[in-house]
Design an enzyme around this catalytic site. Structure first.
Site, PDB file in Angstrom:
ATOM      1  N   HIS A  48       4.280   3.353  13.060  1.00  0.00           N
ATOM      2  CA  HIS A  48       3.383   4.507  13.195  1.00  0.00           C
ATOM      3  C   HIS A  48       4.007   5.625  14.024  1.00  0.00           C
ATOM      4  O   HIS A  48       3.316   6.370  14.712  1.00  0.00           O
ATOM      5  CB  HIS A  48       2.021   4.092  13.770  1.00  0.00           C
ATOM      6  CG  HIS A  48       1.128   3.442  12.752  1.00  0.00           C
ATOM      7  ND1 HIS A  48      -0.240   3.466  12.834  1.00  0.00           N
ATOM      8  CD2 HIS A  48       1.413   2.757  11.625  1.00  0.00           C
ATOM      9  CE1 HIS A  48      -0.760   2.821  11.800  1.00  0.00           C
ATOM     10  NE2 HIS A  48       0.237   2.373  11.053  1.00  0.00           N
ATOM     11  N   ASP A  75       3.683  -6.051   3.728  1.00  0.00           N
ATOM     12  CA  ASP A  75       3.474  -4.960   4.677  1.00  0.00           C
ATOM     13  C   ASP A  75       4.565  -5.036   5.738  1.00  0.00           C
ATOM     14  O   ASP A  75       5.330  -6.010   5.795  1.00  0.00           O
ATOM     15  CB  ASP A  75       2.088  -5.074   5.316  1.00  0.00           C
ATOM     16  CG  ASP A  75       1.495  -3.719   5.693  1.00  0.00           C
ATOM     17  OD1 ASP A  75       2.277  -2.798   6.021  1.00  0.00           O
ATOM     18  OD2 ASP A  75       0.263  -3.577   5.676  1.00  0.00           O
ATOM     19  N   GLU A 104      -4.865   2.242   2.437  1.00  0.00           N
ATOM     20  CA  GLU A 104      -4.899   1.140   3.405  1.00  0.00           C
ATOM     21  C   GLU A 104      -5.042   1.658   4.823  1.00  0.00           C
ATOM     22  O   GLU A 104      -5.743   1.052   5.648  1.00  0.00           O
ATOM     23  CB  GLU A 104      -3.629   0.290   3.272  1.00  0.00           C
ATOM     24  CG  GLU A 104      -3.649  -1.014   4.071  1.00  0.00           C
ATOM     25  CD  GLU A 104      -3.126  -0.885   5.493  1.00  0.00           C
ATOM     26  OE1 GLU A 104      -3.258  -1.860   6.250  1.00  0.00           O
ATOM     27  OE2 GLU A 104      -2.600   0.193   5.860  1.00  0.00           O
ATOM     28  N   GLU A 105      -4.372   2.764   5.124  1.00  0.00           N
ATOM     29  CA  GLU A 105      -4.364   3.275   6.497  1.00  0.00           C
ATOM     30  C   GLU A 105      -5.722   3.811   6.943  1.00  0.00           C
ATOM     31  O   GLU A 105      -5.921   4.083   8.128  1.00  0.00           O
ATOM     32  CB  GLU A 105      -3.297   4.372   6.645  1.00  0.00           C
ATOM     33  CG  GLU A 105      -1.872   3.919   6.396  1.00  0.00           C
ATOM     34  CD  GLU A 105      -1.326   2.995   7.473  1.00  0.00           C
ATOM     35  OE1 GLU A 105      -2.047   2.716   8.455  1.00  0.00           O
ATOM     36  OE2 GLU A 105      -0.180   2.537   7.334  1.00  0.00           O
ATOM     37  N   HIS A 122       0.829  -1.207   0.000  1.00  0.00           N
ATOM     38  CA  HIS A 122       0.000   0.000   0.000  1.00  0.00           C
ATOM     39  C   HIS A 122       0.862   1.256   0.000  1.00  0.00           C
ATOM     40  O   HIS A 122       1.872   1.348   0.678  1.00  0.00           O
ATOM     41  CB  HIS A 122      -1.038  -0.001   1.129  1.00  0.00           C
ATOM     42  CG  HIS A 122      -0.516   0.134   2.524  1.00  0.00           C
ATOM     43  ND1 HIS A 122      -0.218   1.351   3.099  1.00  0.00           N
ATOM     44  CD2 HIS A 122      -0.306  -0.787   3.492  1.00  0.00           C
ATOM     45  CE1 HIS A 122       0.168   1.175   4.346  1.00  0.00           C
ATOM     46  NE2 HIS A 122       0.128  -0.118   4.612  1.00  0.00           N
ATOM     47  N   ASP A 142       6.223   2.208   6.538  1.00  0.00           N
ATOM     48  CA  ASP A 142       4.856   1.691   6.434  1.00  0.00           C
ATOM     49  C   ASP A 142       4.073   2.579   5.470  1.00  0.00           C
ATOM     50  O   ASP A 142       3.623   3.654   5.867  1.00  0.00           O
ATOM     51  CB  ASP A 142       4.234   1.683   7.833  1.00  0.00           C
ATOM     52  CG  ASP A 142       2.847   1.092   7.886  1.00  0.00           C
ATOM     53  OD1 ASP A 142       2.401   0.513   6.877  1.00  0.00           O
ATOM     54  OD2 ASP A 142       2.209   1.227   8.938  1.00  0.00           O
TER      55      ASP A 142
END
Length: 356
Positions: A321, A234, A211-212, A65, A177
């Site tokens: 994150h 991922d 995606e997030e 993603h 990410d």
């Protein structure tokens, strides 16, 4: 990692791509993909697909993603301070004192997320993590009119933190990410394209959006592509740092190799083939139980079109994150090598089925 592949990774990581605003990063990905793919296409929402051997059977979807976490302007007050909401799972405890880029109609506007000096805080109270709506951005505007000349409600925001290598193998970035997933997908396609053995399958490397914020991009791509199997690439939580209980979260080490996950959406026949190929190619992998605290594009893909055999290949990532995520480039390279080897191992017309 070869020089050109590292430079491509650097471009991906430094190009802003918050969820819903992935186009600049998608252009970087598509420009690179066109060097190796037989076909590159995008859809209405900006999902990108690179196809190698389009007449091959089965169709294998390799999905990363493209989006990163970010912020969005919610309100501009009378004094010119900017209030915001999050895009994706941003931790409000980590945002104060950060520099940010606001992408406005006139270009990039630099700002800072304000943090009251420790001297002025009420030390009689226990410090608490702020809520997102209690944080604000200061762009140095003298009032609301000045601020509104520069930015508008709805403008997306990213953190300034950039990509750098801490040493020969370990890199830091605000959003590995999951541009590393899109990198791995197209890098695997590149490796397959240069192989002396032509793949029997059609390789569909995908760079999916949003995606997030729910995984809608992979849903769209799965419906349009209708693959026979899908591997989402991922990041996975590296749990080899202080304060993480491996009895609760499992053991995953940075530099220990990409991860293969078991259970739930992770199709057992697909998982077995990945493990077999890894053993054949002598690529170290780590094994994980499915996550109870998060999802991936595989969660979105596997229920579509009556059921698509799916799994996740994870890349160990410390401090997910945050703006200081850490990755070992050897894990990343091995992920691409394993994906390429898997695609070359797939037999003509093969289907992945649960034996009953």
């Amino acid at each position: 990692m070869r020089k050109e592949s590292m430079e491509f990774l650097r471009q991906l990581l430094t190009t802003p791509s918050p969820s819903g605003y992935e186009s600049p990063g998608q252009k970087v990905w598509c420009d690179y993909a066109r060097k190796f793919a037989d076909e590159v296409r995008t859809d209405a929402y900006g999902n990108a697909v690179a196809i190698l051997n389009p007449s091959g059977d089965p169709v294998i979807m390799l999905d990363g993603h493209a989006d990163e976490l970010g912020l969005m302007i919610k309100h501009i007050d009378d004094k010119g301070f900017i209030w915001f909401q999050r895009i994706g799972g941003v931790d409000p405890a980590l945002v104060r004192g950060k520099r940010v880029n606001i992408y406005s109609h006139g270009g990039v506007v630099r700002g800072v997320i304000g943090a009251t000096a420790i001297h002025l805080q009420d030390r009689a109270k226990d410090p608490k993590a702020p809520k997102m709506h209690e944080c604000f951005i200061d762009i140095g505007a003298k009032d609301a009119e000045d601020a509104r000349k520069q930015v508008s409600v709805g403008d997306p925001i990213t953190f300034v933190d950039d990509f750098e290598m801490l040493n020969e193998n370990i890199g830091a970035a605000r959003a590995f990410d999951n541009r590393v997933g899109t990198w791995s997908a197209i890098e695997a396609l590149r490796i397959v394209s240069l192989s002396k053995t032509k793949p029997k399958c059609c390789v569909a490397a995908c760079s999916s959006v949003q995606e997030e914020v729910g995984g809608a991009g992979a849903w769209m791509t799965a419906e349009s592509l209708r693959p026979h199997a899908a591997i989402a690439i991922d990041v996975s939580h590296a749990t080899d740092t202080p304060g993480i209980d491996v009895k609760q979260h499992g053991e995953c080490k940075l530099g220990g190799g990409p991860t293969i996950t078991l259970g739930r959406e992770h199709h057992p026949a697909l998982v077995k083939r990945l493990r077999d190929v890894a053993a054949k190619k002598k690529i170290d992998v780590q094994i994980e139980a499915f996550s109870l605290t998060g999802g991936s594009d595989a969660m979105t893909i596997y229920t579509k079109t009556g059921g698509i055999p799916s799994t996740v290949l994870g890349i160990p990532n410390r401090y997910m994150h945050t703006t200081v995520e850490l990755l070992d480039m050897r894990d990343l390279q091995n992920a691409a090598e394993l994906l390429a080897a898997f695609c070359l191992d797939v037999k003509k017309g093969e289907r992945f089925m649960v034996k009953i």
